[in-house]
Design an enzyme around this catalytic site. Sequence first.
Site, short mmCIF file in Angstrom:
data_model
loop_
_atom_site.label_atom_id
_atom_site.label_comp_id
_atom_site.label_asym_id
_atom_site.label_seq_id
_atom_site.Cartn_x
_atom_site.Cartn_y
_atom_site.Cartn_z
N ASP A 175 -2.76 -0.94 -3.50
CA ASP A 175 -1.95 -1.51 -2.41
C ASP A 175 -1.94 -0.55 -1.23
OD1 ASP A 175 -1.42 -3.64 -4.06
OD2 ASP A 175 0.44 -2.79 -4.83
N GLU A 252 -10.29 -8.12 -7.23
CA GLU A 252 -10.05 -7.79 -5.83
C GLU A 252 -11.38 -7.50 -5.13
OE1 GLU A 252 -6.90 -8.21 -4.94
OE2 GLU A 252 -7.39 -7.82 -2.85
C1 LIG Z 1 -4.46 -4.92 -4.99
S1 LIG Z 1 -4.26 -4.80 -6.72
C2 LIG Z 1 -5.85 -4.29 -7.29
C3 LIG Z 1 -6.06 -4.61 -8.74
C4 LIG Z 1 -7.39 -4.21 -9.37
N1 LIG Z 1 -7.56 -2.78 -9.41
C5 LIG Z 1 -8.54 -4.89 -8.65
O1 LIG Z 1 -9.31 -4.16 -8.03
O2 LIG Z 1 -8.65 -6.11 -8.73
C6 LIG Z 1 -3.25 -3.38 -6.98
C7 LIG Z 1 -2.56 -3.42 -8.31
O3 LIG Z 1 -1.87 -2.21 -8.55
C8 LIG Z 1 -0.66 -2.52 -9.20
N2 LIG Z 1 0.27 -1.39 -8.98
C9 LIG Z 1 0.85 -1.04 -7.82
N3 LIG Z 1 1.63 0.04 -7.99
C10 LIG Z 1 1.53 0.37 -9.31
C11 LIG Z 1 2.12 1.39 -10.10
N4 LIG Z 1 2.96 2.28 -9.56
N5 LIG Z 1 1.82 1.45 -11.41
C12 LIG Z 1 0.96 0.55 -11.96
N6 LIG Z 1 0.38 -0.43 -11.25
C13 LIG Z 1 0.66 -0.53 -9.94
C14 LIG Z 1 -0.23 -3.80 -8.57
O4 LIG Z 1 0.71 -4.49 -9.36
C15 LIG Z 1 -1.55 -4.52 -8.41
O5 LIG Z 1 -1.84 -5.32 -9.52
#
Ligand SMILES: C[S@@+](CC[C@H](N)C(=O)[O-])C[C@H]1O[C@@H](n2cnc3c(N)ncnc32)[C@H](O)[C@@H]1O
Lengths: 275, 403
Positions: A175, A252
């Site tokens: 994110d 993503e």
């Molecule tokens: C934009 S998505 C990307 C997901 C995956 N890596 C992809 O490339 O498809 C970012 C993910 O990180 C997770 N996330 C954000 N902060 C996090 C944290 N502190 N611990 C674990 N997961 C987290 C979010 O819930 C989200 O699913």
Amino acid sequence: MCSISVSQVSFGWSISVNLVWREMLENEANPYLSKTTRLPRKRFYRARAHSNPLSDSHFPVPVAPSQVDYSLHYPQLFPSSDQDDGSQKIKFADIGCGFGGLLISLSTLFPETLMIGMELRDKVTEYVKERILALRVANPGQYQNISVARTNSMKYIPNYFEKGQLSKMFFLFPDPHFKEKNHRRRVISMHLLDEYAYALEVGGIIYTITDVEELGEWMKACLEDHPMFEALTEEDLEADPVAKLLGSATEEGQKVARNGGQTFQTVYRRIMPNI
Amino acid sequence: MDETTMEEGDHSRDTEVAPALVAVHPTQRSVAVAVGSDLRVFDLQGGCSVSLVDDSGGRPHNDSIRAICYGAKGKLFVSAGDDKLVKIWNTDPWSCIYTVSSEKRVSAVAISNDALFVCFADKFGVVWAVDLDGFHENQVLVNKKAVPILAHYCSIITSLEFSPDGQFIVSADRDFKIRVTMFPKKPLDGAHEIQSFCLGLYPALPLSAFQIIPQGFLVSGSGDSTVRLWDITSGSLLDTCEVGAEAGLLQSNGGEEECYPAVTDLCATPDGSLVAVAIQSLSGIMLLSCNLSAKTLSIVKVVTIMEEAFIPTSLGISSAAELLWIVTDSVGYDPIVLEDNEVPGGVQLLEKLQGSVSIQKEVFLAAAETVKSAMRSLLIKKQYSVEKREFRKKGRNDRKIKQ
Ligand SMILES: C[S@@+](CC[C@H](N)C(=O)[O-])C[C@H]1O[C@@H](n2cnc3c(N)ncnc32)[C@H](O)[C@@H]1O
């Protein structure tokens, strides 16, 4: 019709998910399954797009790495928790794994390596669990080396991994948290890199990719400034089979590719600090 | 903890009294007590109170002091707290040589063993270092900026300490984590190399105090009424002493459930053999013996102090370890009691530290209640009911559902 009631189940999930899953497989008209692939459909697991990693949620956290129950995550490899002599440990961690595409690609590429995805969103984690279980059922003997944990990676990495345990960490399309005051919510920062350097073995590799240029520069700057990481050379990257997957293996990444977006990739190696 | 919680926590604490703090000069030349925004120092050798001179050009403390400490050699002293000021004092003669402004409220302080750096932790879990180069020539310091060197992820750091050999800086947060970090030669470049994490406290159990003792050990006290012994090089838990249960201190927490009272502070003798423990609601202190070869902790004795409503909030021992200093409340009545009755400095000392000896009992009891609730909310992590959480979520704009 059966319902998916696994979200409340904490550490006993693999067993109950198994039951639910079997039930679902028997039910032809199950709306949660795609007819063609029999894999759980993503839209039923849709959740909020972003989570606030600063909020305290209530999910179980292992007290220490020795308390992570491998028999729940990898039941075929660790039939019971007492048989786990601690000799085989998780080596790859996909931080913020989202829908789990990377784990699934890596599972067959490194069949002997234990890997875990860490994901903050409950529904997304449940989806990944279902997805892995379905793959295990459809491909007997395969996908036994991957699992997922619902947790806040910004807080609980030391609870999952011992010092120097990991050989690879992945941060794919994290994110962006654009606002300056929210930069401290970014999963890559100078301070959090200290923890990643702790969890990674010397020589271990951290992979990052994003489609947000500003975030790409930020992650690169953090890694460049950190005394315990150095950039991989072009040759190293060429020779690394994993580096090629970064842009294509995850949901993503596929979305960005479909839209023809640019990506910014940074890969660094954990080194001994020169202090 | 999210930002809203943090800010709210800060706000609600404005009305609460900070627990009184005590620090003892390593060779017992002086003793300092912080009560609210008031810092009081008594010169034990001269037998008189110290008037604190401030040459630093900074403001004086005007809000609760949350942390005080002497350096290992006793030449320096630091005080800091809710007014975001970190005041660095020379102790001989006493004068403030520098005032650092922090961006956030300060929750813990420490002085490196070579007295070259002052470190402090803020409410966002960031530890900062200030370089004291120049101080040793007795110049007034100028333009010293604090630099962030490490951070706990958004958890309030409750204590900060250097290992006796100066190799490590150890930080503990209110969630549960004790982080042991190599203290580098050039700390201003950051303290990145983590030696270990002392894990084993369940994440919901807040940690209240710890102290590093020789040979790489650490003792910690926590909200679950236990004192634990750790190996800091590996982070492993060696022993747990259930002090509340062993002393039979079961208490009601207002609801249906009964629980054991939190450990509020602890302090060990310099050789690490004896640990004094303050426990919420225990009228007195508990002494544990720490056997470093067997790696065990055991209760030796509960010293009950028959003062009414005696609730220790802070403990201190000098290197000489002859006396244990206990501070009990934050309003100024009865601030210290010594192990034996020989108070160096006698009545004058008491008067100075207490402010006034003759405060009425009712006032004291009321004060004791305030301290108790201040301690409680400091130590017990806020647990929101489900409805309240939902309500809080609704009020926030970073949670809009995007699909
Ligand atoms: C934009 S998505 C990307 C997901 C995956 N890596 C992809 O490339 O498809 C970012 C993910 O990180 C997770 N996330 C954000 N902060 C996090 C944290 N502190 N611990 C674990 N997961 C987290 C979010 O819930 C989200 O699913």
